[in-house]
Design an enzyme around this catalytic site. Structure first.
Site, PDB file in Angstrom:
ATOM      1  N   HIS A   1     -23.699   1.548 -14.454  1.00  0.00           N
ATOM      2  CA  HIS A   1     -24.161   0.221 -14.265  1.00  0.00           C
ATOM      3  C   HIS A   1     -25.440   0.057 -13.357  1.00  0.00           C
ATOM      4  CE1 HIS A   1     -19.578   0.252 -14.296  1.00  0.00           C
ATOM      5  NE2 HIS A   1     -19.923  -0.636 -15.471  1.00  0.00           N
TER       6      HIS A   1
ATOM      7  N   SER B   1     -18.041  -4.507 -18.406  1.00  0.00           N
ATOM      8  CA  SER B   1     -18.489  -4.498 -17.145  1.00  0.00           C
ATOM      9  C   SER B   1     -19.880  -5.147 -16.910  1.00  0.00           C
ATOM     10  CB  SER B   1     -18.319  -3.051 -16.693  1.00  0.00           C
ATOM     11  OG  SER B   1     -19.039  -2.190 -17.352  1.00  0.00           O
TER      12      SER B   1
ATOM     13  N   ASP C   1     -24.403   3.141 -10.007  1.00  0.00           N
ATOM     14  CA  ASP C   1     -23.452   4.228 -10.042  1.00  0.00           C
ATOM     15  C   ASP C   1     -23.357   5.052 -11.170  1.00  0.00           C
ATOM     16  OD1 ASP C   1     -22.553   2.412 -12.027  1.00  0.00           O
ATOM     17  OD2 ASP C   1     -20.627   1.827 -11.062  1.00  0.00           O
TER      18      ASP C   1
END
Ligand SMILES: *[C@@H]1O[C@H](CO)[C@@H](O)[C@H](O)[C@H]1NC(C)=O
Ligand SMILES: *[C@@H]1O[C@H](CO)[C@@H](O)[C@H](O)[C@H]1NC(C)=O
Ligand SMILES: *[C@@H]1O[C@H](CO)[C@@H](O)[C@H](O)[C@H]1NC(C)=O
Ligand SMILES: *[C@@H]1O[C@H](CO)[C@@H](O)[C@H](O)[C@H]1NC(C)=O
Length: 383
Positions: A348, A44, A345
């Site tokens: 990240h 991610s 979050d």
């Protein structure tokens, strides 16, 4: 694992590319490489839409700062890979798995959120880790070369404006940012640091094999990020409160970060040995750990708020999610000013943080060898 026909195809691709590779490295010096394409592999930290295209879209308020809408990134805006593309004059990378509106002329992104180097013995639905491990990403890439060239040559038309030229595969920059999930899966399964450390050699062997495969398919220029200070991330600590008891001056878990640093040490060695055995290729090891740690440990001085505090969502509800807490529904909303936050979050970084990290790495001061991004085609022979 390679399908039976791939050897012949590879031979053709390599033969076509060889003269171009030689040309590129002869003129190296300190001139810019003019990479015509970027192919990215990872999780991610660099997913630009792969997981979203497949397992459900990243919800709003992801994307709010820069794109104004969710665009497959787990971030309020751009990722480091987006800043890399901008710097190289290449459009933001389309996710290979995204079949709608994608343009692969100057590269493709095989990264998906939740990916690891090793295959996981679990399902995304159970653990949140992606089945698209690095070996799967490399099969996708093999398909991508083969099929894009078949379509480019045989269908022509619009496909010539959507797919890369064959010579781009040897001229492209191949970027990697993976490993974080290999470390967290172990910890999330309640392993001790020693147990996680014990499989780092296996991770290095697998990563090395994949990079060698890509070299075999024509790739020559590799830009490899190390893993970040995972022990500074809220989600890592909340999964293992026992490992968050001992913290350093920046409020990060010492145990987690020790393992991340050991992973990075081994990665640096693995990249160095690739460099030795493939002198006609360029391998750049990029210490994003130090860039991220600098930001987190000096956040106040650099104009950021509490670096551990997530901008979006909290311990009860994920960013953009909904959860029932004590009988009432709560929504994972964004903070007012993501520009002042490091953590988006809890997992990240924000766009502002990603920009800081990019600014730290672009000139090569955190790289081995210390070459700037635009000159990362300089091979061992030229140095
Ligand atoms: C590559 O493409 C050809 C068609 O051009 C196909 O016959 C072959 O099976 C493909 N190989 C792989 C590895 O996908
Ligand atoms: C999955 O299981 C196999 C067989 O037991 C084991 O060798 C491998 O290390 C496991 N992988 C992970 C990521 O735990
Ligand atoms: C795809 O992007 C390239 C630039 O990378 C551009 O030249 C081309 O026109 C785009 N294709 C389409 C169909 O818009
Ligand atoms: C939910 O209720 C429990 C018990 O009343 C309380 O301890 C807890 O803090 C509440 N959680 C939230 C998020 O309000």
């Amino acid at each position: 694992m390679a399908p039976p026909c791939s050897a012949a195809v590879v031979a053709v691709v390599v033969a076509v590319m060889l003269p171009l590779v030689l040309q590129a490295s002869v003129g190296a010096g300190s001139a810019d490489c003019r990479f015509p394409a970027v192919f990215n592999f990872g999780d991610s930290n660099s997913d630009t839409g792969g997981l979203s295209a497949t397992f459900g879209a990243a919800p709003p308020p992801n994307g709010r700062t820069f794109f104004g809408m969710p665009v497959g990134r787990y971030c309020d805006g751009r990722l480091v890979i987006d800043f890399i593309a901008e710097n190289l004059g290449i459009p933001y990378l389309s996710a290979y798995l995204n079949s709608i509106g994608s343009n692969f002329t100057q590269g493709a992104n095989f990264a998906t959120a939740g990916s690891s180097i090793r295959r996981q013995n679990t399902s995304l639905f159970l653990s949140g880790f992606s089945p698209i491990s690095l070996d799967v990403q490399s099969w996708e890439f093999e398909q991508f070369i083969n099929r894009s060239q078949f379509v480019y040559n045989n269908k022509g038309g619009i496909y010539r404006q959507l797919l890369p030229k064959s010579e781009y595969f040897s001229q492209a920059l191949y970027t990697f940012d993976i490993g974080q999930n290999d470390i967290t899966t172990g910890f999330f399964m309640n392993m001790t640091p020693e147990q996680v450390i014990a499989y780092i050699p296996d991770l290095m062997e697998r990563l090395t094999t994949i990079i060698q495969n890509i070299y075999g398919l024509g790739g020559r220029y590799f830009w490899i990020h190390n893993t970040g200070p995972i022990g500074c991330l809220r989600y890592a600590m909340s999964h293992r409160p026992d490992l968050a008891v001992v913290k350093d001056g920046a409020g990060c878990s010492v145990a987690y970060n020790k393992v991340a640093q050991l992973f990075n040490q081994r990665l640096k060695e693995a990249v160095a040995s690739l460099r030795k055995t493939r002198p006609d290729a360029a391998f750049t090891y990029v210490d994003v750990y130090s860039a991220k740690y600098k930001l987190i440990s000096e956040a106040k001085k650099l104009g950021f708020d509490d670096p551990q505090l997530p901008c979006c969502g909290d311990d009860n509800v994920g960013c953009g999610g909904k959860a029932e807490v004590n009988g009432t529904w709560v929504v994972g909303k964004s903070c007012d000013n993501p520009l002042r936050r490091v953590s988006w979050d809890g997992v990240h970084l924000t766009e502002a943080a990603n920009r800081f990290v990019f600014d730290q790495i672009v000139a090569g001061k955190l790289s081995d060898p210390p070459v700037p991004l635009r000159q990362a085609c300089q091979t061992g022979r030229g140095r």
